[in-house]
Scaffold this motif. Structure first.
Motif, PDB file in Angstrom:
ATOM      1  N   GLU A 398       0.704  -1.378  -0.006  1.00  0.00           N
ATOM      2  CA  GLU A 398       0.017  -0.074   0.032  1.00  0.00           C
ATOM      3  C   GLU A 398       1.122   1.221   0.051  1.00  0.00           C
ATOM      4  OE1 GLU A 398      -3.861  -0.555   2.501  1.00  0.00           O
ATOM      5  OE2 GLU A 398      -2.254  -1.367   3.461  1.00  0.00           O
ATOM      6  N   GLY A 399       0.618   2.329  -0.694  1.00  0.00           N
ATOM      7  CA  GLY A 399       1.263   3.470  -0.801  1.00  0.00           C
ATOM      8  C   GLY A 399       2.430   3.440  -1.739  1.00  0.00           C
ATOM      9  N   ALA A 400       2.317   2.675  -2.648  1.00  0.00           N
ATOM     10  CA  ALA A 400       3.490   2.735  -3.708  1.00  0.00           C
ATOM     11  C   ALA A 400       3.762   4.187  -4.342  1.00  0.00           C
ATOM     12  CB  ALA A 400       3.303   1.702  -4.530  1.00  0.00           C
ATOM     13  N   SER A 401       4.817   4.532  -4.664  1.00  0.00           N
ATOM     14  CA  SER A 401       5.292   5.496  -5.368  1.00  0.00           C
ATOM     15  C   SER A 401       4.737   5.915  -6.643  1.00  0.00           C
ATOM     16  CB  SER A 401       6.718   5.946  -5.312  1.00  0.00           C
ATOM     17  OG  SER A 401       7.092   4.941  -6.053  1.00  0.00           O
ATOM     18  N   ASN A 402       4.384   4.924  -7.226  1.00  0.00           N
ATOM     19  CA  ASN A 402       3.754   4.928  -8.643  1.00  0.00           C
ATOM     20  C   ASN A 402       2.274   4.559  -8.537  1.00  0.00           C
ATOM     21  OD1 ASN A 402       3.795   2.008  -8.092  1.00  0.00           O
ATOM     22  ND2 ASN A 402       5.172   1.711  -9.975  1.00  0.00           N
ATOM     23  N   ARG A 403       1.799   4.299  -7.395  1.00  0.00           N
ATOM     24  CA  ARG A 403       0.393   4.144  -7.243  1.00  0.00           C
ATOM     25  C   ARG A 403       0.098   2.778  -7.710  1.00  0.00           C
ATOM     26  NH1 ARG A 403       0.982   9.357  -7.764  1.00  0.00           N
ATOM     27  NH2 ARG A 403       0.340   9.332 -10.027  1.00  0.00           N
ATOM     28  N   ARG A 404       0.965   1.694  -8.224  1.00  0.00           N
ATOM     29  CA  ARG A 404       0.711   0.587  -8.655  1.00  0.00           C
ATOM     30  C   ARG A 404       0.087  -0.468  -7.610  1.00  0.00           C
ATOM     31  NH1 ARG A 404      -1.164   0.215 -13.426  1.00  0.00           N
ATOM     32  NH2 ARG A 404      -0.765  -1.964 -13.533  1.00  0.00           N
ATOM     33  N   ASN A 405       0.812  -0.317  -6.394  1.00  0.00           N
ATOM     34  CA  ASN A 405       0.484  -1.312  -5.268  1.00  0.00           C
ATOM     35  C   ASN A 405       0.350  -2.735  -5.553  1.00  0.00           C
ATOM     36  OD1 ASN A 405       0.278   0.908  -2.964  1.00  0.00           O
ATOM     37  ND2 ASN A 405      -1.475   1.551  -4.373  1.00  0.00           N
ATOM     38  N   GLY A 406      -0.623  -3.405  -5.390  1.00  0.00           N
ATOM     39  CA  GLY A 406      -0.475  -4.644  -5.597  1.00  0.00           C
ATOM     40  C   GLY A 406       0.037  -5.691  -4.539  1.00  0.00           C
ATOM     41  N   LEU A 407       0.617  -6.953  -4.840  1.00  0.00           N
ATOM     42  CA  LEU A 407       1.598  -7.690  -4.146  1.00  0.00           C
ATOM     43  C   LEU A 407       2.598  -8.261  -4.455  1.00  0.00           C
ATOM     44  CD1 LEU A 407       0.824 -10.795  -5.153  1.00  0.00           C
ATOM     45  CD2 LEU A 407      -1.345 -10.507  -4.209  1.00  0.00           C
ATOM     46  N   VAL A 408       3.534  -8.657  -3.655  1.00  0.00           N
ATOM     47  CA  VAL A 408       5.022  -8.934  -4.047  1.00  0.00           C
ATOM     48  C   VAL A 408       4.981 -10.509  -3.758  1.00  0.00           C
ATOM     49  CG1 VAL A 408       7.338  -8.728  -4.054  1.00  0.00           C
ATOM     50  CG2 VAL A 408       5.996  -6.710  -4.173  1.00  0.00           C
ATOM     51  N   ILE A 409       5.523 -11.512  -4.540  1.00  0.00           N
ATOM     52  CA  ILE A 409       5.646 -12.637  -4.235  1.00  0.00           C
ATOM     53  C   ILE A 409       7.278 -12.925  -4.121  1.00  0.00           C
ATOM     54  CG2 ILE A 409       5.518 -15.264  -4.755  1.00  0.00           C
ATOM     55  CD1 ILE A 409       3.160 -14.289  -6.603  1.00  0.00           C
ATOM     56  N   LEU A 410       7.573 -13.605  -2.823  1.00  0.00           N
ATOM     57  CA  LEU A 410       9.082 -14.041  -2.511  1.00  0.00           C
ATOM     58  C   LEU A 410       9.520 -15.366  -2.444  1.00  0.00           C
ATOM     59  CD1 LEU A 410       9.217 -11.371   0.533  1.00  0.00           C
ATOM     60  CD2 LEU A 410       9.873 -10.868  -1.912  1.00  0.00           C
ATOM     61  N   ASP A 411      10.570 -15.775  -2.915  1.00  0.00           N
ATOM     62  CA  ASP A 411      11.122 -17.205  -2.808  1.00  0.00           C
ATOM     63  C   ASP A 411      11.568 -17.303  -1.543  1.00  0.00           C
ATOM     64  OD1 ASP A 411      12.464 -19.708  -2.855  1.00  0.00           O
ATOM     65  OD2 ASP A 411      13.410 -19.217  -4.711  1.00  0.00           O
ATOM     66  N   VAL A 412      11.010 -18.149  -0.529  1.00  0.00           N
ATOM     67  CA  VAL A 412      11.586 -18.260   0.943  1.00  0.00           C
ATOM     68  C   VAL A 412      11.834 -19.837   0.985  1.00  0.00           C
ATOM     69  CG1 VAL A 412      10.422 -16.495   2.004  1.00  0.00           C
ATOM     70  CG2 VAL A 412       9.345 -18.651   1.725  1.00  0.00           C
ATOM     71  N   SER A 413      12.297 -20.661  -0.150  1.00  0.00           N
ATOM     72  CA  SER A 413      12.456 -22.114  -0.028  1.00  0.00           C
ATOM     73  C   SER A 413      13.830 -21.951   0.626  1.00  0.00           C
ATOM     74  CB  SER A 413      12.662 -22.568  -1.189  1.00  0.00           C
ATOM     75  OG  SER A 413      13.651 -21.982  -2.132  1.00  0.00           O
ATOM     76  N   ASP A 414      14.831 -21.251   0.833  1.00  0.00           N
ATOM     77  CA  ASP A 414      15.897 -21.233   1.594  1.00  0.00           C
ATOM     78  C   ASP A 414      16.369 -20.028   2.043  1.00  0.00           C
ATOM     79  OD1 ASP A 414      18.504 -21.862   2.462  1.00  0.00           O
ATOM     80  OD2 ASP A 414      19.603 -22.116   0.448  1.00  0.00           O
ATOM     81  N   PRO A 415      15.680 -19.630   3.349  1.00  0.00           N
ATOM     82  CA  PRO A 415      15.883 -18.443   3.949  1.00  0.00           C
ATOM     83  C   PRO A 415      17.451 -17.968   4.115  1.00  0.00           C
ATOM     84  CG  PRO A 415      13.721 -19.264   4.872  1.00  0.00           C
ATOM     85  CD  PRO A 415      14.493 -20.363   3.828  1.00  0.00           C
ATOM     86  N   GLN A 416      18.009 -18.956   4.560  1.00  0.00           N
ATOM     87  CA  GLN A 416      19.560 -18.942   4.921  1.00  0.00           C
ATOM     88  C   GLN A 416      20.194 -18.471   4.103  1.00  0.00           C
ATOM     89  OE1 GLN A 416      20.596 -18.864   8.014  1.00  0.00           O
ATOM     90  NE2 GLN A 416      18.643 -19.805   8.959  1.00  0.00           N
ATOM     91  N   SER A 417      19.723 -18.628   2.614  1.00  0.00           N
ATOM     92  CA  SER A 417      20.548 -18.038   1.537  1.00  0.00           C
ATOM     93  C   SER A 417      20.162 -16.686   1.048  1.00  0.00           C
ATOM     94  CB  SER A 417      20.751 -19.239   0.477  1.00  0.00           C
ATOM     95  OG  SER A 417      21.153 -20.323   0.873  1.00  0.00           O
ATOM     96  N   GLY A 418      19.044 -16.403   1.507  1.00  0.00           N
ATOM     97  CA  GLY A 418      18.321 -15.082   1.125  1.00  0.00           C
ATOM     98  C   GLY A 418      17.152 -15.295   0.520  1.00  0.00           C
TER      99      GLY A 418
END
Length: 685
Positions: A398-418
């Protein structure tokens, strides 16, 4: 949680025009740097009166200090958008009666068109929406048989011309023959003798007549069954049954029995008000230990039974295990999960800041560590969820600078590696995603507080929309959605909790074809969260709804902590068309936010009331807070937090014997419940 810019009240006569005077040197410097500043905003009309369902258009003119018109964006928003709406073009739509306020604002930063932007000029537009006229009024609760010598409290159903059922209309009652039946101003129908008459109910210009027949009273006795042989605890529910019979021992149908209870507390201290309650169906529950008498009153005869009640004694102490401090910004939601490597992880969001999500290793809750940080283009990452297979995480924007907002998907299969960004999705979600949920390879994403879109995420790098669900009620709004066993439960403020078949409801629903199953009533209009739960001890399906409200004005400086209001509503919902609110949990001085249920224990983020842990085992009736069902309370105190020593618990999650807590002001905590230490009062002197 919602925070809004709070201007000083503007007198109604000056509501349409607000002038901001700048010192001459400051105005000259501002004009040299950026051109003239907006100093006047004229809204036409300056106030509105609209019927429910009607629309109007606001015209806006922005002027500089010399009175010249300026080409600046005007942001419109409603302080009560479920009652009156306004779109970016200034088109106003009336949804619900009352006195409401719209805001027109020129942001200081022309590129910032968010409603929370800092205003250069701000105007309030009063909107009056009168109640629609009453269309019909009817008696709602007459039984099939009426008997002389008894009384019934009549209820009416009032419907206005918009189709809304109203509870705020004065109702008038009368009887054609008081010698048969008399009805007072409160709707109490006293049946005075056998015979026939007509009862009239009126509201405004509408009225209806109901013919009734009063029978001679045949009752000889009442028997009351259900009293337990042993003592029960406070909060335990006992179901009493009253049987009314005539002189031949035959049961009398539809006979009005009224239940009441009297109690003598164990400590002998009699406080004002009852210390127990008994519902119209005979369900009795005690709030204090002692001796309680349940009475079944049949007007001409009565019966009673006595119940011994002891204290519930479920209290536990809270032991602080660890903290993941976040002290420079507000923390939002949390999610804790077991990673594919067998270690335990947590993710927390941030509110009103600059788009951070924090990832923690919480395998040892006493030494939790921050292992990665993801920053996205947003002010608020309000919600965070991780897929069942621990492969990906979804965070809202919420509150994106370009007002596109939406959602972001992240790979968390190996959190220790990032943690890595693998997809962004904002198609038709540009109004902001406040909450999300992941279920069976689908993402349920709220869109601008109006609906939820359903995205296929079998390939999380390439999500795509397959369906959506939105109510059609006037001024409808949504805050959250939770999906269990193919049924989506959404929290919809005034419209209550709505159950939708998305594959498990047996009504042909699917993610690409959501089908509504039913909804609860929610008179307060504050429904913010919902948690579906099948009671382990009774097998009943419970819907637990939480309020969110901030009715109190914050006093003092901007960093003064807010104080919330609201409570937990507990419904029995075994039939979709019959959601019955049976119990509540209400802390008088605070208000709820997010919640979780596990093993018949309810965990509540109670904002300024801290974390609350509540026993919801067995049958539930009445106020669980007053019954002593509260197991534990935890206030996260941190002198170095964003607002020092000001607990503001956002949400809890029980996990592997610990309770993880997201606190709005101080970050992530881990606590556990332990048996209380025995109290040593010492030797008498």
């Amino acid at each position: 949680m919602t925070r809004t810019f709070r201007p000083q009240p503007i007198p109604a006569a000056a509501a349409a025009v607000l002038l901001v005077a700048l010192p001459a040197f400051a105005q000259e410097e501002a004009e040299e740097a950026t051109g003239p500043e907006p100093t006047e905003l004229v809204i036409t009309p300056s106030e509105l009166t609209l019927e429910v369902g009607s629309t109007a258009t606001l015209e806006a003119e922005v002027r500089d200090a010399d009175g010249n018109a300026m080409d600046r964006t005007v942001v419109f928003f409603s302080r009560r958008r479920r009652s009156v709406g306004v779109n970016p073009a200034g088109i106003v739509e009336a949804f619900r009666p009352g006195e409401h306020t719209l805001i027109a604002m020129v942001p200081k930063d022309p590129e910032d068109t968010d409603r929370r932007a800092e205003p250069a000029v701000l105007v309030e537009i009063p909107v009056t929406i009168p109640n629609p006229p009453v269309a019909t009024v009817e008696v709602a609760n007459l039984p099939g048989h009426l008997y002389a010598g008894t009384e019934i409290g009549l209820r009416s159903t009032v419907t206005d011309i918009s189709g809304a059922v109203r509870s705020d209309v004065a109702v008038r009652w009368s009887s054609a023959d008081p010698s048969v039946a008399n009805v007072d101003a409160l709707g109490t129908l006293a049946l005075t003798g056998a015979g026939r008459t007509t009862i009239t109910v009126s509201a405004e210009e509408a009225s209806s007549d109901t013919a009734i027949e009063v029978l001679a009273n045949p009752v000889a006795s009442i028997t009351l069954s259900g009293a337990p042989d042993e003592a029960i605890r406070t909060g335990d529910v006992v179901f009493f049954e009253a049987k009314v019979t005539d002189a031949s021992g035959n049961e009398v149908p539809d006979y009005p029995v009224q239940f009441a209870t009297l109690g003598v507390p164990a400590d002998g201290i009699v406080a004002p008000g009852a210390i127990g309650q008994v519902d119209a169906d005979g369900a009795f529950v005690a709030e204090r230990s002692g001796t309680h008498t349940v009475i079944a009153d049949g007007f001409t005869t009565s019966a009673s039974a006595t119940v011994a009640v002891t204290s519930r004694k479920v209290r536990k102490d809270v032991e602080i295990v660890g903290q993941g401090p976040v002290r420079d910004r507000y923390t939002s939601d949390l999610w804790v999960w077991e990673g594919t490597d067998g270690r335990d992880y947590a993710v927390t969001g941030t509110w009103g800041a600059d788009g951070h999500a924090y990832f923690w290793d919480v395998t040892d809750p006493s030494a939790m560590s921050l292992i990665d940080t993801v920053r996205v283009d947003a002010r608020t990452v309000n919600d965070v969820k991780v897929s069942e297979d621990a492969q990906f995480c979804v965070i809202s924007r919420e509150g994106a600078s370009n007002r596109r907002n939406g959602l972001v998907i992240l790979d968390v299969s190996d959190p220790q590696s990032g943690v890595q960004v693998i997809a962004r999705y904002d198609d038709q979600l540009t109004g902001g995603v406040h909450n999300v949920f992941i279920a069976e390879d689908h993402i349920y994403a709220l869109s601008a507080g109006r609906r939820y879109d359903i995205l296929n995420a079998e390939d999380p790098t390439n999500p795509y929309r397959v369906g959506r669900f939105e109510l059609d009620t006037p001024g409808h709004s949504i805050h959250d959605v939770w999906v269990v066993d193919g049924i989506a439960y959404s929290s919809n403020w005034d419209d209550g909790i709505v159950a939708v078949d998305v594959g498990g409801g047996g009504m042909g629903g699917a993610p690409n074809n959501p089908v509504e199953l039913g909804r609860t009533r929610y008179p307060s209009g504050w429904n913010h969260a919902a948690y579906p739960y099948r009671s382990q001890s009774t097998g009943k399906f419970l819907m637990i709804g939480g309020d969110e409200a901030f009715p109190y004005q914050t006093i003092g400086e901007p960093d003064t902590p807010d104080r919330a209001a609201g409570w937990i509503h507990i419904y029995e919902w075994d039939e979709w068309e019959d959601a019955r609110e049976v119990a509540r949990y209400q802390v008088p001085e605070a208000g709820t936010h997010n919640l979780w249920v596990e093993d018949d224990v309810l965990y509540i983020g109670y904002y300024n009331g801290g974390l609350r842990v509540v026993d919801i085992s067995g049958e539930l009736r009445g106020d669980l807070y007053r019954q002593g069902r509260e197991i534990a309370v935890f206030w996260p105190q941190d002198p170095e937090s964003f607002i020092p020593n000001a607990p503001m618990v956002w949400g809890p999650q029980p996990y592997k014997g610990h309770i993880f807590v997201a606190d709005h002001h101080s970050g992530l905590w881990a606590v556990k419940l332990v048996d209380p230490e025995p109290v040593n009062l010492g030797e008498p002197q």
